[in-house]
Enzyme design. Structure first.
Site, PDB file in Angstrom:
ATOM      1  N   GLU A  62      -1.171  -8.704   5.067  1.00  0.00           N
ATOM      2  CA  GLU A  62      -1.036  -8.804   6.529  1.00  0.00           C
ATOM      3  C   GLU A  62      -2.392  -8.687   7.227  1.00  0.00           C
ATOM      4  O   GLU A  62      -2.488  -8.824   8.439  1.00  0.00           O
ATOM      5  CB  GLU A  62      -0.024  -7.773   7.049  1.00  0.00           C
ATOM      6  CG  GLU A  62      -0.522  -6.353   7.230  1.00  0.00           C
ATOM      7  CD  GLU A  62      -0.643  -5.539   5.940  1.00  0.00           C
ATOM      8  OE1 GLU A  62      -0.604  -6.149   4.840  1.00  0.00           O
ATOM      9  OE2 GLU A  62      -0.806  -4.307   6.025  1.00  0.00           O
ATOM     10  N   HIS A 117      -3.496  -5.752   1.094  1.00  0.00           N
ATOM     11  CA  HIS A 117      -2.814  -5.934   2.383  1.00  0.00           C
ATOM     12  C   HIS A 117      -2.804  -7.408   2.804  1.00  0.00           C
ATOM     13  O   HIS A 117      -3.718  -7.838   3.518  1.00  0.00           O
ATOM     14  CB  HIS A 117      -3.553  -5.153   3.473  1.00  0.00           C
ATOM     15  CG  HIS A 117      -3.358  -3.675   3.406  1.00  0.00           C
ATOM     16  ND1 HIS A 117      -2.310  -3.044   4.019  1.00  0.00           N
ATOM     17  CD2 HIS A 117      -4.075  -2.701   2.803  1.00  0.00           C
ATOM     18  CE1 HIS A 117      -2.381  -1.730   3.802  1.00  0.00           C
ATOM     19  NE2 HIS A 117      -3.450  -1.497   3.057  1.00  0.00           N
ATOM     20  N   CYS A 136       0.832  -1.207   0.000  1.00  0.00           N
ATOM     21  CA  CYS A 136       0.000   0.000   0.000  1.00  0.00           C
ATOM     22  C   CYS A 136       0.868   1.258   0.000  1.00  0.00           C
ATOM     23  O   CYS A 136       1.534   1.552  -0.978  1.00  0.00           O
ATOM     24  CB  CYS A 136      -0.968  -0.054   1.192  1.00  0.00           C
ATOM     25  SG  CYS A 136      -2.367   1.052   1.002  1.00  0.00           S
TER      26      CYS A 136
END
Lengths: 226, 721
Positions: free
Chosen positions: A205, A203, A88
C-alpha cells in the site's frame, strides 16, 4: 460485480488509512473501515489487517490484537474462503491468531528496518497471479519483527504445499541485500494451506501511486481482481 | 525561605526579591516551584527575548507566528502547515533512548495541539567523536529512541542531519522537528474562549518523571550530575500518544473543544499559566482531581513532566460527548478545574489553596536580561599550503570521515514511508511529503554550520539559512518559512552571548532577504559540560512547498550521458572552512580565515534560475553544494550504479565550498536552452562533465567506482560499530 473490501483498525494501527486509500484507488469498489470492537463484518471479498503497532505491540507483536472482538468474524471470513491479507503488523496478527504458520521475530540486526526491499514470487496463488516468474518487485518494509521463523517440519510443509508466496531477493543494482531481515529461506510472505489468507511484511500500500517510488504494489490487488 | 532552596530552584536572589516585593508576602513551596518552572530560560527566554524580538515573524502567508505551540503558514485553499523544532539535548545525554523519544513525542504534541495532523518529522542530531564508547552508546540510543517513538505513532521521518564533532563529546544535541497539516478553519489556539469553561485533563496519568525537567534543561552540567539528574528524564509511551493524537483530533474535528495546551515542559504549571495569560483570564485547578500513577504531593504534581498529557478547555454542555470519544480511545479524562475571571492562577490541594498568584507576576513580569556580549575580533587572513595535498588523499579523507558517509544506518531505523504520502525520503537534500488528497507537496530541511558560525557568527548564520534555502530549491521547492532551535553554551560568557546575538542578527538578515519569516522556535542554552562549551549551533528548519508534485526535482542521477553543470560561486580554498578542517589543513579555530561575505541577492538570483529551469523541466536532477564541495554532492547523487566523469582546472576545486552552489544534471538536447537562459540572467555556470556508467573519473584519472561507493555506503556502519 464490484470488488468489496474492508480494513480493520486496532488501537495503534497506523497503516489503516494507507490501506483504505490503496483499496479505494485500486478496486474502485466499496471499502469499509471496521473498528476492532465491532462484532460483525460486512460481506466483502477482501479484508486487510493493516500495519502498525496494535496495542503498542507491548506483549508480542500482534498478540493483543489477535484477541480483539472482531477477530472471530475475521476467522469466519477466512473460513468462508474469502481473501484475507495481513500486512506487516497484520501478518504478525495472523500468526498470533493461528491462521498462518510460524512466527515473526526480531530482525537479524536487532534494528528497525525502514527501507525499500526487493521481493519475487515463490509459488503461485491468487494474490500474485499477475506477477511474472522472476519479476523483481520493489516495495518498502518498515518493521522491527519481520524475521520469519518456523521449525524444519513446518518449513517443509510450507514448501510442499506451495504456501510461500514471496521471498526477498537482490535488486537490479549493487548494494541491495538478498535477505534483509534474516528470515528463514528469505521468506517475505506466506499463505495458509487453502491460499486465501496471505501475510506479508512488505507494504504494497506504500507502492502503488504514481508519485510513489514504485508501483509494484498494485500487482497484488490486480491479481485478486483479475 | 532560605537562600539555598531558592538557588536550588534556579532562581537568583534578585529574582526572588522581585517576586517577594510584588506579593508582599512569603511564597509557598509550590509557588516557588512555579517560578522555578516559569522563569527559567526554557520557558521565558529571559536571555534571548531581547534579541529574538528583532526577528521577522510575519508576512502574507503567516497565520500564526511564534508564541503558540507551533507556527502556522498558509498553503492556499483551506490548507495550513504547522511546524516547529524543539531541543531535547540534556535529557538525551543523560538517557539517550527516552530523552530522544520524548523529544519526538513533545514536538508531535505541539503540532496536533494546533489541530494539525502531523505528516512528517525531521531530526538534527549531533554527537562527539565516534572513537569513544560513550558516543557509540549515545548514537545508538538516540537513533533507537527517535525511531521507536516516530515509527510506533506512525509519522514518517523524512530527513535531518547527523554530525560528529569533538565539541559535542559531553553534550550531544537532539533537535526534533515536526510538520503538520491543518485545515485553516479548524486551527486551535491555547487561548480559552469563555469564563466558566471546564478545564479538562486528557491523557496519561501523572507520575514522578520529569520533575524539574525544564529547569534542568536551563542549567550547566557537570559529569557527576548525570546519575543524579536521570530521574528528571521523562519516559515516553508512543502507543499512548497515538491514542491521544487520534482522540484529540477527533474532539477538535467534532468541534467539542475550545482550546488546548500540551503539558510539555513544566507540565500542568506551564500549560495552565499560559492558558490564563493568553486569554487574559484566571484558572482554578483542583490538584486532587489530577489522575495519578502514584501518590504525589501538590508540588510534584505541579512540576511533573509526565508525557502524553493535554489540558483542554471545553464548554460544560459538551462534557458527556467528550468523555464518550475519549473512552473509545481508552484515554484518561478528568474535569480538574475551570476558567475564572480573576486573572489569578489558583491551585487547590486537600481543600487548601497551595498556589494563589496573579498571572501578571508569573508571565508579564518574568525577568528579561540584557546580558553583556563581546563581538569577535576580526580575523587576519593567511594563505594555506595546498601543495602537498593529493587528490587520492582528499577522497580518502572524506571517505573516512563519518560526516560525509551515507547515513542510511540512521535513516533505515526510521519509518519514512508510513502514511503513504512520502515523495523524498531522508538522505536527500530535503524531505518531501504530499498533502494528503491534494497535488501539493511540502519540503523540509534542517541545517546548521557550527564551524562557520564559530568563525563568524553573523556571516555563518547567513550561510546556514542559505544552505537550507538551497536544499529546498534544489528540489524545486519554494522556501516559505523557518523554525529555529538556538543551541548555545552559557550566555553568562560574553563571548558566547556575542555569538548568540550576532547569529540571530544573521538569521534576521537572511530571513528578511529570502522572505522566509521565523514562525516558531526554541532556545537551548547552557550546553556545556565540565565547563567545555559547545560550538554555537543555531539549527534552523526550513519549510517550503510546490503546488504541483509533478514539478519537483530528484537529487539522484537520472540518465547516463547527461551533462553536469555547476551553478554558483566557489569560495576560495583559503576560505572554505570545512575543506581546511576535513582535509586536515587547519585544526585550531584561530587558524581559519574569515568567511567570505555571503551575497544574499546572488543566492536569490541563482535560486530563481534553478526554480525557473525546473519548472521548464530542463533540470533532470539537482543537488546543492555544501560541506565537501562538488565531490560530496556528486557522491550523494549517484543512483542505480551511475557515476560521473569530470574535468576541473584544479582537483581541489571539487572540494571547495560554495555560495549559491548547485550541481545540476542537464540533457544534451536542453543544454543550449539552459546555458542561454543562464547567460541572459547573468548567472555564471561551469560545465564540468557527464554522467557515466559505473565509473568515477576526475581529470582523466579513473577511480574504482565500486570501491568508492562501497565505502561511501557501508563504512558508516563499520565505523560506528
Amino acid at each position: 460485480m464490484s470488488f468489496k473490501s474492508a480494513v480493520i483498525t486496532f488501537p495503534g494501527s497506523n497503516c489503516d488509512r494507507d490501506a483504505l486509500c490503496y483499496l479505494k484507488d485500486l478496486t474502485k469498489g466499496e471499502v469499509h473501515n471496521i473498528w476492532h470492537e465491532e462484532t460483525s463484518l460486512p460481506k466483502v471479498d477482501l479484508v486487510i489487517l493493516p500495519g502498525g503497532f496494535s496495542f503498542g505491540d507491548y506483549l508480542r507483536s500482534g498478540a493483543m490484537a489477535s484477541k480483539s472482538k472482531i477477530i472471530d468474524e475475521v476467522v469466519k471470513h477466512a473460513n468462508d474462503n474469502r481473501y484475507l491479507l495481513g500486512i506487516c503488523n497484520g501478518f504478525q496478527i495472523l500468526t498470533e491468531i493461528g491462521l498462518l504458520e510460524g512466527a515473526l521475530i526480531r530482525n537479524k540486526k536487532l534494528k528497525f528496518l525502514g527501507k525499500n526491499c526487493f521481493i519475487k514470487k515463490k509459488f503461485k496463488n491468487n494474490f500474485n497471479l499477475s506477477i511474472k516468474d522472476n519479476q523483481i518487485l520493489q516495495i518498502p518494509v518498515a518493521h522491527n519483527e519481520g524475521n520469519f521463523y518456523c521449525d524444519a517440519e513446518t518449513l517443509n510443509l510450507l514448501k510442499n504445499n506451495e504456501q510461500i508466496a514471496f521471498e526477498y531477493c537482490k535488486g537490479e543494482f549493487s548494494n541491495t541485500e538478498e535477505n534483509i531481515n534474516g528470515s528463514i529461506e528469505a521468506i517475505a510472505g506466506i499463505t495458509n494451506k487453502k491460499k486465501n489468507v496471505l501475510g506479508m511484511m512488505p507494504h504494497p500500500e506504500r507502492a502503488y501511486s504514481d508519485f510513489h517510488q514504485s508501483q509494484d504494489g498494485r500487482l497484488i490487488i490486480e491479481s485478486l481482481i483479475s | 525561605m532560605n537562600e539555598e532552596l531558592i538557588l536550588q530552584h534556579g532562581l537568583t536572589l534578585d529574582e526572588f526579591e522581585v517576586i517577594k516585593k510584588y506579593l508582599n508576602r512569603d511564597l509557598s513551596i509550590e509557588e516557588l516551584g512555579i517560578f522555578s518552572a516559569m522563569w527559567n530560560e526554557h520557558c521565558c527566554y529571559k536571555t534571548s527575548k531581547k534579541w529574538l524580538k528583532k526577528l521577522p515573524t510575519d508576512n502574507e502567508i503567516v497565520i500564526q507566528g511564534p508564541g503558540e505551540n507551533a507556527g502556522v503558514i498558509d498553503l492556499q485553499d483551506n490548507d495550513g502547515i504547522a511546524f516547529k523544532i524543539e531541543s531535547h539535548n540534556h535529557p538525551s545525554y543523560i538517557e539517550p533512548f527516552n530523552g530522544s523519544a520524548t523529544g519526538v513525542g513533545g514536538i508531535l504534541r505541539d503540532i496536533f495541539t494546533m489541530g494539525a495532523r502531523p505528516i512528517a518529522t525531521l531530526d538534527s542530531i549531533r554527537f562527539g567523536l565516534i572513537e569513544t564508547e560513550k558516543t557509540k552508546y549515545l548514537l545508538n540510543g538516540v537513533v533507537h529512541g527517535i525511531g521507536h517513538y516516530g515509527n510506533c505513532i506512525g509519522i514518517p521521518n523524512i530527513g535531518g542531519e547527523c554530525e560528529f564533532e569533538s565539541t559535542y563529546d559531553f553534550n550531544n544535541l537532539v533537535n526534533a522537528m515536526a510538520v503538520g497539516h491543518v485545515q485553516k478553519d479548524k486551527i486551535f489556539y491555547s487561548k480559552p474562549k469563555s469564563i466558566g469553561g471546564l478545564i479538562v485533563y486528557i491523557g496519561s496519568k501523572t507520575g514522578k518523571d520529569g520533575i524539574h525537567g525544564a529547569s534542568m534543561a536551563s542549567d550547566v552540567f557537570s559529569e557527576e550530575d548525570e546519575d543524579k539528574k536521570r530521574p528528571s528524564v521523562q519516559v515516553g509511551d508512543p502507543f499512548m500518544e497515538k491514542l491521544l493524537m487520534e482522540g484529540c483530533l477527533e474532539l477538535m474535528f467534532s468541534g467539542l473543544i475550545e482550546s488546548m495546551q500540551d503539558m510539555g515542559a513544566a507540565g500542568i504549571t506551564s500549560s495552565s499559566v499560559e492558558m490564563a495569560s493568553k486569554g487574559n483570564v484566571g484558572v482554578y485547578i483542583n490538584l486532587d482531581k489530577v489522575p495519578l500513577r502514584q501518590p504525589l504531593s501538590a508540588y510534584e504534581i505541579l512540576l511533573s513532566e509526565s508525557q502524553e498529557r493535554m489540558l483542554a478547555v471545553i464548554d460544560k454542555k459538551n462534557n458527556h460527548k467528550v468523555r464518550e470519544i475519549l473512552q473509545k480511545w481508552q484515554i484518561d479524562y478528568e474535569v480538574i478545574g475551570e476558567i475564572t475571571d480573576t486573572k489569578r492562577v489558583v491551585f487547590e490541594s486537600n481543600n487548601k489553596k497551595v498556589v494563589d498568584l496573579p498571572v501578571e507576576i508569573i508571565v508579564d513580569d518574568a525577568p528579561e536580561y540584557d546580558r553583556e556580549f563581546y563581538i569577535p575580533r576580526k580575523r587576519k587572513n593567511k594563505d594555506f599550503d595546498f601543495s602537498k595535498i593529493k587528490l587520492e588523499d582528499m577522497i580518502i579523507n572524506l571517505l573516512t570521515n563519518l560526516n560525509y558517509l551515507d547515513k542510511s544506518w540512521v535513516f533505515d531505523q526510521y519509518d519514512s514511508t508510513v502514511m503513504g504520502d512520502t515523495i523524498r525520503e531522508p538522505g536527500q537534500s530535503s524531505g518531501i511529503v504530499k498533502i494528503h488528497g491534494t497535488q501539493k507537496v511540502i519540503g523540509a530541511s534542517t541545517d546548521c554550520n557550527p564551524l562557520y558560525i564559530r568563525i563568524n557568527p553573523y556571516e555563518g548564520m547567513k550561510y546556514t539559512v542559505a544552505e537550507s534555502y538551497r536544499n529546498l530549491v534544489a528540489c524545486n521547492i519554494n522556501p516559505l518559512a523557518i523554525t529555529n532551535n538556538l543551541n548555545f553554551a552559557s550566555p553568562l560568557d560574553p563571548n558566547i552571548m556575542g555569538e548568540l546575538v550576532l547569529s540571530i542578527h544573521g538569521l534576521k538578515t537572511a530571513a528578511v532577504k529570502f522572505n522566509t519569516p521565523i514562525v516558531s522556535g526554541n532556545v537551548s542554552l547552557y550546553n556545556q559540560t565540565n565547563e567545555i562549551p559547545i560550538k554555537p549551533t543555531p539549527v534552523i528548519g526550513m519549510v517550503g512547498s510546490n503546488m504541483d508534485l509533478n514539478k519537483i526535482n530528484t537529487n539522484k542521477f537520472c540518465e547516463i550521458g547527461n551533462k553536469i553543470l555547476i551553478l554558483g560561486k566557489q569560495l576560495t580554498k583559503n576560505c572554505s572552512p570545512y575543506l581546511l578542517q576535513d582535509q586536515k589543513i587547519a585544526f585550531n579555530i584561530c587558524e581559519f580565515n574569515d568567511l567570505e561575505v555571503l551575497d544574499l541577492d546572488f543566492e536569490k538570483k541563482i535560486a530563481n534560475c534553478v526554480l525557473e529551469l525546473s519548472d521548464l523541466k530542463c533540470i533532470m536532477s539537482c543537488n546543492d553544494i555544501s560541506r565537501g564541495g562538488i565531490f560530496s554532492a556528486l557522491l550523494k547523487m549517484q543512483y542505480k550504479d551511475m557515476g560521473f566523469r569530470v574535468k576541473v582546472p584544479d582537483p581541489i576545486d571539487l572540494f571547495c565550498e560554495y555560495s549559491a552552489g548547485y550541481v545540476t544534471e542537464i540533457r544534451s538536447k536542453d543544454f543550449e536552452k539552459v546555458t542561454s537562459f543562464l547567460t541572459k540572467k547573468g548567472a555564471e555556470y561551469l560545465e564540468i562533465g557527464e554522467i557515466i556508467k559505473e565509473g568515477i573519473e576526475i581529470n582523466s584519472k579513473k577511480f574504482d567506482y565500486f570501491d568508492i561507493m562501497n565505502k561511501y555506503r557501508n563504512d558508516f556502519e563499520k565505523i560506528i560499530s
